[in-house]
Design a protein around this motif. Structure first.
Motif, mmCIF file in Angstrom:
data_model
loop_
_atom_site.group_PDB
_atom_site.id
_atom_site.type_symbol
_atom_site.label_atom_id
_atom_site.label_comp_id
_atom_site.label_asym_id
_atom_site.label_seq_id
_atom_site.Cartn_x
_atom_site.Cartn_y
_atom_site.Cartn_z
ATOM 1 N N UNK A 10 -19.146 62.979 -32.431
ATOM 2 C CA UNK A 10 -19.300 61.567 -32.103
ATOM 3 C C UNK A 10 -18.425 61.239 -30.895
ATOM 4 N N UNK A 11 -18.699 60.087 -30.267
ATOM 5 C CA UNK A 11 -17.869 59.619 -29.172
ATOM 6 C C UNK A 11 -18.243 60.135 -27.804
ATOM 7 N N UNK A 12 -19.508 60.454 -27.573
ATOM 8 C CA UNK A 12 -19.921 60.934 -26.253
ATOM 9 C C UNK A 12 -19.773 59.829 -25.209
ATOM 10 N N UNK A 13 -19.330 60.194 -24.002
ATOM 11 C CA UNK A 13 -19.272 59.209 -22.911
ATOM 12 C C UNK A 13 -20.630 58.934 -22.267
ATOM 13 N N UNK A 14 -21.682 59.584 -22.740
ATOM 14 C CA UNK A 14 -23.005 59.373 -22.162
ATOM 15 C C UNK A 14 -23.447 57.916 -22.258
ATOM 16 N N UNK A 15 -23.932 57.373 -21.146
ATOM 17 C CA UNK A 15 -24.675 56.111 -21.145
ATOM 18 C C UNK A 15 -26.146 56.505 -21.138
ATOM 19 N N UNK A 16 -26.860 56.225 -22.204
ATOM 20 C CA UNK A 16 -28.180 56.840 -22.395
ATOM 21 C C UNK A 16 -29.309 56.174 -21.612
ATOM 22 N N UNK A 17 -29.122 55.008 -21.089
ATOM 23 C CA UNK A 17 -30.077 54.308 -20.216
ATOM 24 C C UNK A 17 -31.526 54.401 -20.693
#
Length: 298
Positions: A10-17
């Motif tokens: 958990x806690x990915x920095x991805x912005x999934x857009x």
């Protein structure tokens, strides 16, 4: 300080857009961006840099005949993964877990989990479940469509997550941990778990699984936390369930042993003490989180 630790993956920095996934112009611009990066994988296993961080390369490394999926943005830069054919054998699982446990970068296991699950899903869903025709990658890699103009039925398919309940049965000041029937040696124990079935609530699934596997009757269920588990793509729903008796009747098709343990015994196991009553595998797994939270008083 929270009584419940942050679960692994958990806690990915991805912005999934998601809003841009149907925008082909946006995808094309992202592909042509000089800042775009490709996640390096060895099949389904993560490739790591010497410092334990994920390895990102140029899109020039991608096979031009393999579709790309736009994972999202990290630090404003497009991040991709190649949807290449991979070896789907079960013996690849350990390499996946060992690689993830070696990651030192915050959020990296979660970013990898998203990519791995996506690649795995595409490998297992190349044909339409409705009509059997080959499907086509769409939505920047986040869907497969069965195109009517290619002889298909028009169905749209999206990556799925299978919900799994994972729980500690609690009686008095002890909880129940079990050992899988395939774990014949050692002291490896974990929380009990099982897939939700259709038409079940989380609470119903917890009660059913604990009764089926251990013969205990649940009186109360409390939710603690959840975790994506990318092998291949589950959502682990962590709970603690009070039960009315400590009498255990094992389902020997699932388990070969189960034991009641108190907080001191749990702490010893989590600390890896050599004389601990039992041993835990995979620190990234939510079973660690549940036991640590319970030992903390959650």
């Amino acid at each position: 300080m929270s009584l419940i630790p942050t679960p692994g993956f958990t806690g990915s920095p991805l912005v999934r857009i998601d809003i841009e996934r149907d925008n082909q112009d946006y995808f094309d611009q992202a592909v042509s961006s000089l800042s775009a990066r490709l996640l390096r994988l060895d099949g389904l296993k993560p490739v790591l840099e010497p410092d334990g961080s994920l390895s990102w390369g140029s899109l020039a490394e991608a096979d031009p005949d393999v579709d790309l999926a736009l994972l999202g943005l990290i630090d404003g830069k497009p991040r991709f993964v190649a949807l290449a054919p991979v070896d789907m054998r079960q013996d690849q699982r350990m390499g996946t877990i060992n690689g993830a446990m070696a990651m030192t970068e915050p959020g990296a296991p979660a970013t990898y989990a998203a990519a791995r699950s996506l690649v795995d899903w595409h490998n297992r869903h190349r044909f339409c479940a409705n009509c059997g025709q080959r499907t086509t990658v769409r939505r920047s890699g986040w869907a497969r469509f069965c195109l009517k103009d290619a002889g298909g039925c028009g169905a749209e398919h999206f990556p799925r997550t299978d919900p799994v309940v994972i729980m500690l049965a609690e009686y008095g000041d002890k909880v129940l941990v079990g050992r899988n029937k395939n774990t014949m040696q050692g002291k490896f124990y974990s929380a009990l778990a099982g897939f939700l079935e259709v038409g079940e609530s989380i609470e119903d699934a917890v009660a059913r699984e604990l009764f089926e596997e251990a013969g205990v009757i649940v009186t109360e269920v409390r939710y603690l936390t959840s975790q994506p588990w990318p092998i291949p793509s589950q959502l682990m729903i962590g709970c603690v369930a009070k039960v009315e008796s400590n009498v255990v009747t094992l389902d020997t098709n699932e388990l070969n042993d189960a034991i009641w343990v108190d907080r001191d015994q749990v702490r010893a196991a989590l600390a890896g003490e050599p004389d601990a009553l039992f041993t835990m595998r995979y620190p990234l797994a939510i079973a660690h989180t549940l036991l640590q939270a319970w030992a903390n008083g959650a």
